[in-house]
Design an enzyme around this catalytic site. Structure first.
Site, PDB file in Angstrom:
ATOM      1  N   THR A 299       0.854  -1.174   0.000  1.00 34.36           N
ATOM      2  CA  THR A 299       0.000   0.000   0.000  1.00 34.36           C
ATOM      3  C   THR A 299       0.899   1.237   0.000  1.00 34.36           C
ATOM      4  OG1 THR A 299      -2.031   0.968   0.895  1.00 34.36           O
ATOM      5  CG2 THR A 299      -0.404   0.276   2.505  1.00 34.36           C
TER       6      THR A 299
ATOM      7  N   CYS B 205      -3.210   7.627   7.776  1.00 38.59           N
ATOM      8  CA  CYS B 205      -3.793   6.289   7.726  1.00 38.59           C
ATOM      9  C   CYS B 205      -2.802   5.287   8.329  1.00 38.59           C
ATOM     10  CB  CYS B 205      -4.075   5.873   6.293  1.00 38.59           C
ATOM     11  SG  CYS B 205      -5.226   6.951   5.436  1.00 38.59           S
TER      12      CYS B 205
ATOM     13  N   HIS C 129      -5.609  -0.929   4.982  1.00 37.62           N
ATOM     14  CA  HIS C 129      -5.223   0.483   4.941  1.00 37.62           C
ATOM     15  C   HIS C 129      -6.348   1.253   5.642  1.00 37.62           C
ATOM     16  CE1 HIS C 129      -3.395   3.935   2.352  1.00 37.62           C
ATOM     17  NE2 HIS C 129      -4.117   4.461   3.314  1.00 37.62           N
TER      18      HIS C 129
END
Lengths: 164, 206
Positions: A25, A31, A48
């Site tokens: 990711t 995040c 995520h």
């Protein structure tokens, strides 16, 4: 040469990997990239996570991968379905930065640390140990999680690549 | 996609005009700063999935310089002024004759200068918008970051996170004469702000 199978996990998204595939990711800011691994079955999972709690959700069709409190149970379900055992799982995570140091004290500015806190709380609830984490700071991260060995590789602009 | 279906074509046009007026003023301010003509592309208004927002500036991992301001007042939102590294160095050289003190990265002085540029541009964007809509809008103290585009922009999407998986943004691109300088302006109004903007402009949905 072994061609590594790369599985991309988007923002507010989750996925699992087996048989040597690598989960990736990009651009984690506030995040949190949460990873789970069953070392015996070699099942890896990555979420995520964007927001700490689904309590605030106002969407009609809820995206479970977006919130820490819903993403972790969903990821566990998917991994168990792929043959993993919760009792063997180990967690690692990265992200949860505070991208901008602002003078305000508004809660939304602490979203990174709150995401991390919420993930830790959920992992405690499922009694999953956290092996390592690289969270906080004020920089973005791109992470790759290898389902052969459970190594989490973290890349950032200032600090290059590190593995946990 | 409840947010999207709510918007009629003419409402998107109104938002485009909002971008046009704001960015037009900001482009004039930039042009005065660097004493060179600055071109502006037609603003784009789009409802983008979170994943694609960063694609607009070269992808999630593209390293960019971003000045972030929170818009406070009656129609709150988030605002970014984003420039690529090469453009930022050129801007600093042109504007302040700051010699690159450090080859890699940025000195505190350079970052502070970029922050101030972002501040001036955002200020002119918002003040023209506030005049136009008669809504109070004021920028917060700016913050600057040099990092991956995805990490930076996601910060401005949080308010949308609780509503869905996409955000509405008003985007304008600047080009200096010989395309040696390229910058992007993103205004991401909070979901609640749209009604207020429409009402202020006399465009009231059902």
């Amino acid at each position: 040469m072994i061609q590594q199978n790369l599985i991309k996990v988007g923002m507010a998204d989750l996925n699992i990997a087996t048989e040597g595939a690598v989960l990736k990711t990009t651009g984690l800011g506030s995040c949190v990239g949460l990873t789970l691994f069953d070392p015996i079955r070699k099942v890896a999972g990555m979420a995520h996570v964007m927001l700490p709690s689904s309590d605030i959700a106002r969407e009609t069709k809820m995206n479970l991968a977006k919130y820490a409190d819903t993403a972790i149970p969903e990821l566990l379900d998917r991994m168990v379905a792929a043959g993993a055992y919760i009792e063997r799982m180990k967690a690692k995570m990265a992200g949860g930065a505070q991208m901008f140091a602002m003078s305000g004290h508004s809660d939304s500015l602490r979203i990174g640390p709150r995401n991390v806190e919420s993930c830790i709380e959920m992992l405690h609830k499922f009694k999953i140990p956290i092996l390592a984490q690289d969270t906080g700071g004020s920089f973005g991260r791109t992470i790759e999680f290898d389902s052969t060995n459970g190594l989490l590789s973290i890349r950032s602009v200032q600090f290059g690549i590190k593995e946990i | 996609m409840s947010l999207y279906s709510r918007f009629e074509a003419f409402e998107l046009d109104v938002l485009k005009e909002v971008g046009n007026i704001g960015a037009g003023n900001a482009a004039t301010a930039l042009s005065r700063l660097i004493d060179k003509p600055v071109d502006m592309a037609v603003p784009k208004v789009s409802l983008l999935p979170f994943e694609e927002v960063a694609e607009r500036v070269g992808g999630s991992e593209q390293i960019v310089i971003a000045v972030f301001l929170r818009v406070e007042g009656e129609a709150p939102g988030n605002m970014f002024f984003i420039i690529e590294e090469a453009s930022a160095k050129r801007l600093l050289r042109q504007l302040l004759s700051i010699k690159a003190e450090v080859q890699e990265g940025y000195s505190e002085m350079e970052l502070s200068a970029l922050c101030e540029i972002g501040n001036i541009l955002a200020g002119s964007y918002l003040s023209s918008l506030a005049d136009f809509t008669h809504l109070s809008m004021a920028p917060s103290v700016p913050a600057v970051a040099v990092d991956m585009a995805g990490a930076i922009l996601s910060y401005g999407l949080m308010q949308y996170g609780e509503m869905g998986d996409s955000a509405l943004l008003i985007e304008t691109t600047f080009l200096e004469d010989h395309q040696s300088l390229e910058g992007h302006f993103f205004l991401i109004p909070d979901p609640e702000s749209f009604d207020k903007i429409f009402r202020a402009l006399g465009v009231v949905g059902e």
